[in-house]
Each structure stands twice: as structure tokens, then as C-alpha cells.
Motif scaffolding. Sequence first.
Motif, PDB file in Angstrom:
ATOM      1  N   PHE A 156       0.817  -1.204   0.000  1.00 46.53           N
ATOM      2  CA  PHE A 156       0.000   0.000   0.000  1.00 46.53           C
ATOM      3  C   PHE A 156       0.854   1.260   0.000  1.00 46.53           C
ATOM      4  O   PHE A 156       1.813   1.397   0.763  1.00 46.53           O
ATOM      5  N   ASN A 157       0.475   2.201  -0.870  1.00 46.57           N
ATOM      6  CA  ASN A 157       1.134   3.495  -0.973  1.00 46.57           C
ATOM      7  C   ASN A 157       0.154   4.561  -0.480  1.00 46.57           C
ATOM      8  O   ASN A 157      -0.824   4.874  -1.166  1.00 46.57           O
ATOM      9  N   PRO A 158       0.362   5.126   0.713  1.00 45.55           N
ATOM     10  CA  PRO A 158      -0.601   6.087   1.275  1.00 45.55           C
ATOM     11  C   PRO A 158      -0.717   7.369   0.459  1.00 45.55           C
ATOM     12  O   PRO A 158      -1.724   8.068   0.546  1.00 45.55           O
ATOM     13  N   GLU A 159       0.291   7.697  -0.344  1.00 47.65           N
ATOM     14  CA  GLU A 159       0.245   8.923  -1.142  1.00 47.65           C
ATOM     15  C   GLU A 159      -0.706   8.786  -2.329  1.00 47.65           C
ATOM     16  O   GLU A 159      -1.436   9.726  -2.671  1.00 47.65           O
ATOM     17  N   THR A 160      -0.703   7.621  -2.957  1.00 50.93           N
ATOM     18  CA  THR A 160      -1.558   7.423  -4.133  1.00 50.93           C
ATOM     19  C   THR A 160      -2.855   6.695  -3.800  1.00 50.93           C
ATOM     20  O   THR A 160      -3.817   6.741  -4.564  1.00 50.93           O
ATOM     21  N   GLY A 161      -2.874   6.016  -2.636  1.00 51.31           N
ATOM     22  CA  GLY A 161      -4.035   5.216  -2.292  1.00 51.31           C
ATOM     23  C   GLY A 161      -4.108   3.911  -3.061  1.00 51.31           C
ATOM     24  O   GLY A 161      -5.124   3.220  -3.014  1.00 51.31           O
ATOM     25  N   LEU A 162      -3.030   3.569  -3.760  1.00 50.85           N
ATOM     26  CA  LEU A 162      -2.964   2.326  -4.527  1.00 50.85           C
ATOM     27  C   LEU A 162      -1.962   1.374  -3.889  1.00 50.85           C
ATOM     28  O   LEU A 162      -1.172   1.771  -3.015  1.00 50.85           O
ATOM     29  N   TRP A 163      -1.987   0.119  -4.328  1.00 49.12           N
ATOM     30  CA  TRP A 163      -0.985  -0.859  -3.927  1.00 49.12           C
ATOM     31  C   TRP A 163       0.062  -0.942  -5.040  1.00 49.12           C
ATOM     32  O   TRP A 163      -0.253  -1.281  -6.187  1.00 49.12           O
ATOM     33  N   ASP A 164       1.283  -0.604  -4.696  1.00 52.81           N
ATOM     34  CA  ASP A 164       2.358  -0.645  -5.690  1.00 52.81           C
ATOM     35  C   ASP A 164       2.821  -2.082  -5.894  1.00 52.81           C
ATOM     36  O   ASP A 164       3.135  -2.778  -4.914  1.00 52.81           O
ATOM     37  N   PRO A 165       2.891  -2.562  -7.149  1.00 52.66           N
ATOM     38  CA  PRO A 165       3.325  -3.943  -7.400  1.00 52.66           C
ATOM     39  C   PRO A 165       4.841  -4.098  -7.284  1.00 52.66           C
ATOM     40  O   PRO A 165       5.612  -3.389  -7.939  1.00 52.66           O
ATOM     41  N   LYS A 166       5.254  -5.026  -6.430  1.00 53.00           N
ATOM     42  CA  LYS A 166       6.667  -5.350  -6.294  1.00 53.00           C
ATOM     43  C   LYS A 166       6.895  -6.736  -6.889  1.00 53.00           C
ATOM     44  O   LYS A 166       6.342  -7.728  -6.421  1.00 53.00           O
ATOM     45  N   GLU A 167       7.719  -6.814  -7.933  1.00 55.75           N
ATOM     46  CA  GLU A 167       7.979  -8.085  -8.598  1.00 55.75           C
ATOM     47  C   GLU A 167       8.870  -8.962  -7.715  1.00 55.75           C
ATOM     48  O   GLU A 167       9.933  -8.548  -7.270  1.00 55.75           O
ATOM     49  N   LEU A 168       8.421 -10.200  -7.446  1.00 55.33           N
ATOM     50  CA  LEU A 168       9.197 -11.110  -6.611  1.00 55.33           C
ATOM     51  C   LEU A 168      10.009 -12.082  -7.457  1.00 55.33           C
ATOM     52  O   LEU A 168      11.224 -12.096  -7.393  1.00 55.33           O
ATOM     53  N   HIS A 169       9.351 -12.905  -8.250  1.00 51.14           N
ATOM     54  CA  HIS A 169      10.083 -13.799  -9.163  1.00 51.14           C
ATOM     55  C   HIS A 169       9.084 -14.480 -10.097  1.00 51.14           C
ATOM     56  O   HIS A 169       7.859 -14.401  -9.900  1.00 51.14           O
ATOM     57  N   SER A 170       9.607 -15.134 -11.123  1.00 49.42           N
ATOM     58  CA  SER A 170       8.744 -15.866 -12.048  1.00 49.42           C
ATOM     59  C   SER A 170       8.059 -17.004 -11.296  1.00 49.42           C
ATOM     60  O   SER A 170       8.574 -17.524 -10.310  1.00 49.42           O
ATOM     61  N   PHE A 171       6.906 -17.367 -11.781  1.00 50.78           N
ATOM     62  CA  PHE A 171       6.067 -18.297 -11.042  1.00 50.78           C
ATOM     63  C   PHE A 171       5.480 -19.297 -12.021  1.00 50.78           C
ATOM     64  O   PHE A 171       4.543 -18.991 -12.746  1.00 50.78           O
ATOM     65  N   GLY A 172       6.036 -20.481 -12.068  1.00 50.48           N
ATOM     66  CA  GLY A 172       5.529 -21.483 -13.007  1.00 50.48           C
ATOM     67  C   GLY A 172       5.933 -21.168 -14.431  1.00 50.48           C
ATOM     68  O   GLY A 172       6.909 -20.451 -14.682  1.00 50.48           O
ATOM     69  N   ASN A 173       5.166 -21.676 -15.383  1.00 45.67           N
ATOM     70  CA  ASN A 173       5.470 -21.473 -16.793  1.00 45.67           C
ATOM     71  C   ASN A 173       4.764 -20.233 -17.320  1.00 45.67           C
ATOM     72  O   ASN A 173       3.680 -19.877 -16.873  1.00 45.67           O
ATOM     73  N   SER A 174       5.383 -19.585 -18.299  1.00 46.46           N
ATOM     74  CA  SER A 174       4.801 -18.392 -18.903  1.00 46.46           C
ATOM     75  C   SER A 174       3.432 -18.725 -19.486  1.00 46.46           C
ATOM     76  O   SER A 174       3.263 -19.728 -20.184  1.00 46.46           O
ATOM     77  N   GLY A 175       2.459 -17.887 -19.205  1.00 43.00           N
ATOM     78  CA  GLY A 175       1.115 -18.107 -19.717  1.00 43.00           C
ATOM     79  C   GLY A 175       0.300 -19.101 -18.904  1.00 43.00           C
ATOM     80  O   GLY A 175      -0.827 -19.413 -19.275  1.00 43.00           O
TER      81      GLY A 175
END
Length: 479
Positions: free
Chosen positions: A294-313
Motif C-alpha cells: 500500500f502506498n498512502p500517497e496514491t491510495g494504490l498498492w504498488d506492485p513489487k515483482e518477486l520472481h517468475s512463477f511457473g510457466n509463462s502463460g
Amino acid sequence: MKRKTTISTVCKQAILILFSSVYLSGLGGCQDGGTTYGAPQGSPSDPNQPVIFTDFTPNEGPVRTRMYINGENFGTDISLIDVFIGGQKAKVIHSSDKQIYCMVPARASGGYVEVTIKNTDGNEYVKHTFDQRFTYHFNEMVGTLWGKVDQNGNSSVKNGSFEEAETIEPRLALFDDKDGRREIYFCEGNKTIRKMDLNKREVTTVLKSGSVDWKSINTMCWSKEKDTLFVNNVTTVQDAPGIYYFLRKENFQIPHNCVIMKNVNCIFVNDADPDDWGIYFITKDKSMLYKGIFNPETGLWDPKELHSFGNSGQWYEHAVFHPEGKYLYCLSRGQHCIQKVIYDPETNQLEKPDVFVGYSGSKGYVDGVGTNARFSIPMQGVFVRNEQYVKEGKDDIYDFYVMDADNHCVRTVSPEGVVTTYAGRGSISSDGRVYGYIDGPIRTDARFSTPMGLCYEESTSTFYVCDKNNRRIRTISVQ
């Protein structure tokens, strides 16, 4: 011309009147749980004679077992007789003064059989508890909660009481027990959210199709405090909301932008870790795991990329954290398997997924262990505490119950990865069909048709199933 009444006609009328009189006197009266319609209630116990209790039979059985309580001077007025079996009130059907006939109620597991004989004023006259105990046999049964359809199996989206309400495509269920509530939010198709109130026994619409600018709902989840509802939006537009949130104080009716991102197809929250306040989500295009912060300035949740997850698609239908936060199960629709992801509480990080049960890319129906098991389309699942595991002192005391939509059943996954069929596929037809609409014992009789949603009420040990093609909400309960 006036019609003559013959002797034969008079006899017939007399016989009819006599029969009616006998019927209403109680010999043929219609009784239901103590109410006799159009007839006297019977005679009370004789206060000048002792009430004697001898025994009851049978000594064991499941719900709706016929029990006979033997003795003397019970009276014949069943409105003055109460029977409790295992702490639950039984339905008294008949009393002959020397024998009480009643029906064993659901969940009568306490064992004690208690009989109360009352005076005509309704006050207690005699109460007796047998030393002999009744052994209750639990039955797990599939039933129908609501979902009205016509004789051709057609229905519409209709609100109202459980007796009146209709659904076309129930898909995803989320239980709400906050502050004593007993409510279930569910998706009607992929653009409407409805609610069923179990206490009021009524269905209402929360968000109509078109009231929110979403392309398709795939998953929804609660915040930790259950005051916020997160709902994903599978959109291909880059700057459109991929997740909306709705607030309880606004009755979940006003959409707020949460995460701006395309192709968000699976969202989930970690309830177990008090330090983990983010919302996790997986995208379809790159099959990437993100954490929204959560970003209190924008009121949105900023996406933080963690890692690839399974197969593409890869399309993840549902993901749910273990109740103690030990790991995460991800249900892969396209890969026909369930993947397990270990959670590290020290770093608040999820590791990369590994196939736990089912075989990636191989569709089928096989009960078995680990990758020897086969699924069709795992859709939605819940963790349920297993008391036997508690007695055995196991480290992991939860089983995972999951809808297997195209196999028309509910499967169970043990902590060791043993997959079994829990409910559905009963009474197979002569043509080999395992789907359909049948209530009854979970394995021998019950059938579903493409069940897609599942939630669990812990206080009543009841599962609620969104049975899509049957257009009904079903229950699985222990009776």
C-alpha cells in the motif's frame, strides 16, 4: 324433478360419516411432531400411577434412526412428551402409553437419552435419563441449500428467499464470519457478485454485471481484518485496474482502484503472518509473482515483482495460504495440478513453486500419492482442521479440500500429498456417467455437475458448493 334418496345411498352416507368420525378421533389422524390436525391430542399420563422407563431400542444408528422407548404410563399425547438424544431434541411421532416412537436427530453424539413427561399445563411431571447410552453414527451427506429450477432445469438470476432464489452460473464462494455473520459471497458468472445470508435464508445482489468496469472476475479474497474485499479483473489493458477493492463500511458496493496492471488472474493474502500486510497476485502473461504494497500517497498498492512463477502463460485458478502460513497451494487449471510454495517468515518471501499433487500437463482422474494422482480442473480449495491429526500429534493438522470441476467431485489432499475423492461421482449410471444432480451419502449416491466454488463454515462443519451446471448451491455436512 326431485331425485329420490334410496336406502343404499343412505347406507353409503352413514358409512362415510362413521369413517370420517373414526379418522378424526385419532385412529387415523395426521400427526407431525406432536400436532394432530382436526383431532384430540390424546391422553396425558395418569398422575395416580407411576411412570416406568424400561429401555430403548436400538442402541446405535445414524440420523433419522427410528427409536422405540419402552415402559408404562407415558400417556398418548405426544405434545406432552419431550425426548432428547445426545443433547439434541428428537421428533416424537407416536406414543401408545407403553412405547414412545421417535426419530434420532442430527448430531446426537452425546449419547444420553432423556425423556420428559409433562402435565396437561405443560409443566414437567417426570424426567428420566437412561443409564444405557445411544451410539450415534455420523453420516456425511450432500444436500441442496437453494437454487430453484423448472422442470426442464432452467433458471434465472433471481433474488429472494432460499425457496425462491435462482442462479444461472455460481462459480466462486467466500465465507464471511466477521462479527458472528454467516454470509457467503459468490460470483454469478464472471461479472456479478451475490450474497447468501444463512441466518435470514435469503439471496441478494451486491454488485451487478456492468456496475464495475471489469472484464472478468477470477478470484476474490479478504483482507486480514475482513473489512476489505479484493477482487481481481482479468484485463488486457495496461493502465486498467487489475485488482479492485471494496469496503465493508460501504457495503462492498463502491469500487476502488487497488493495483493497476493487466492480466492479474489470481490474488491471495497471508492471514497467518502478522507482519505480512501485502496482497499477493500472479499475472497470466509472464506468470510472475507480485506483492502489492500500500502506498498512502496514491491510495494504490504498488506492485513489487518477486520472481517468475511457473510457466509463462500458466493460468492459476486459485491460491490459498496454509492457516499457519507454512506454505501456499496454487491450483493450476491448465496444468491440471496443485503446486506447493514454501513461505519463509524470516524474509516474508515465497519460494518458487513445485508440483505437489497431480502431474503437470497431464489431465485425468486418479486417486493416489503426489504426482501419481491426476486432476482435471482444480478450481477452488479450503484448508480444514483434522482432529485425528491433532490426536496423533502431527506437525501439520490440516487437510486441503478442492473442487475438481470436470471430474465432478470434491477431492482431499492430505499434508503428505495423498489424494482421495471426498464427495461426488456416486451411483454411476449404466452409461458410465458420474455427473448429475443427486443428494445423499457423499460417495455412494451424491453427484455434482461441474462444481466450481467451495467454502467452509467451521462452526457447523459444513461445506458449501457452487454447483455450476446444476444451478444450485449444495451443502456437504456431517449429520
